[in-house]
Scaffold this motif. Sequence first.
Motif, short mmCIF file in Angstrom:
data_model
loop_
_atom_site.label_atom_id
_atom_site.label_comp_id
_atom_site.label_asym_id
_atom_site.label_seq_id
_atom_site.Cartn_x
_atom_site.Cartn_y
_atom_site.Cartn_z
N GLU A 111 -10.47 -2.90 7.01
CA GLU A 111 -10.55 -4.05 6.31
C GLU A 111 -9.80 -3.01 5.04
OE1 GLU A 111 -15.25 -4.45 6.22
OE2 GLU A 111 -15.40 -2.96 4.94
N LYS A 112 -10.43 -4.38 3.67
CA LYS A 112 -9.71 -3.98 2.60
C LYS A 112 -10.21 -4.37 1.41
CE LYS A 112 -6.10 -4.65 -0.96
NZ LYS A 112 -5.86 -3.00 -1.50
N LYS A 113 -11.33 -3.01 0.71
CA LYS A 113 -12.03 -3.44 -0.03
C LYS A 113 -11.26 -4.30 -1.78
CE LYS A 113 -15.48 -0.42 1.62
NZ LYS A 113 -16.01 -0.39 1.54
N GLN A 165 -2.04 -1.77 6.98
CA GLN A 165 -2.26 0.14 6.00
C GLN A 165 -1.51 -0.07 4.61
OE1 GLN A 165 -2.18 2.32 9.87
NE2 GLN A 165 -4.71 2.44 9.68
N GLY A 208 -3.37 -1.35 2.00
CA GLY A 208 -4.08 -0.35 2.26
C GLY A 208 -5.84 -0.79 2.72
N PHE A 209 -5.74 -1.20 3.75
CA PHE A 209 -6.29 -1.88 4.13
C PHE A 209 -6.40 -0.63 5.05
CE2 PHE A 209 -4.80 -6.33 3.49
CZ PHE A 209 -5.94 -6.60 4.23
N GLN A 210 -8.11 0.02 5.90
CA GLN A 210 -8.87 0.89 6.49
C GLN A 210 -8.95 0.74 7.45
OE1 GLN A 210 -8.45 3.82 4.88
NE2 GLN A 210 -7.13 2.74 2.69
N LEU A 221 -4.85 -11.78 -0.51
CA LEU A 221 -5.64 -10.83 -1.15
C LEU A 221 -5.90 -11.27 -2.03
CD1 LEU A 221 -3.09 -8.10 0.55
CD2 LEU A 221 -5.99 -7.94 1.12
N GLN A 260 -11.15 -8.46 5.73
CA GLN A 260 -10.93 -7.89 6.66
C GLN A 260 -10.54 -8.95 7.77
OE1 GLN A 260 -14.93 -9.02 8.63
NE2 GLN A 260 -15.83 -6.81 7.11
#
Length: 140
Positions: free
Chosen positions: A137-139, A119, A122-124, A92, A104
């Motif tokens: 995916e994590k923005k 998760q 912060g991954f969704q 990250l 991703q």
Amino acid sequence: MQIEKYEGMPPSEVLQGILYLHAQLFEKMEPMHQTLEQAEASLVQVAREEGKILGYDISYAKDEGVWYSWLNGMEEAFEDDGWRSRLVGNVLIHAREQGYQVVQTKLAHQYPEFIDMLQAAGFQVKEELPDERIWLEKKL
């Protein structure tokens, strides 16, 4: 334990150590050389202790603005020590520093503890895939 980072193709002995550990952890072998050689940019990390590779993480530039966390493995005895999450955290940081907006990954449902860790970082969930995998995916 220490973490070593390589941008691009790692030295041959490191790649061989990753392949050896990967074969012990997973049934399916991945075409690492080809994927790393074709990647515009990549980050290969290994967690070592006394010269032995105990964990790894391979990620690369996928599309414009997207960094892809591809392969990650850790010897079972070290999974609960936070080393896997350190490797993911480094991905990250690297992606953000290189200007990527999203990280991703796709992961099999058979690894719920890893999905939970992602998760928590912060991954969704972006999509449930038909091949028993989940796209996360994590923005940044």
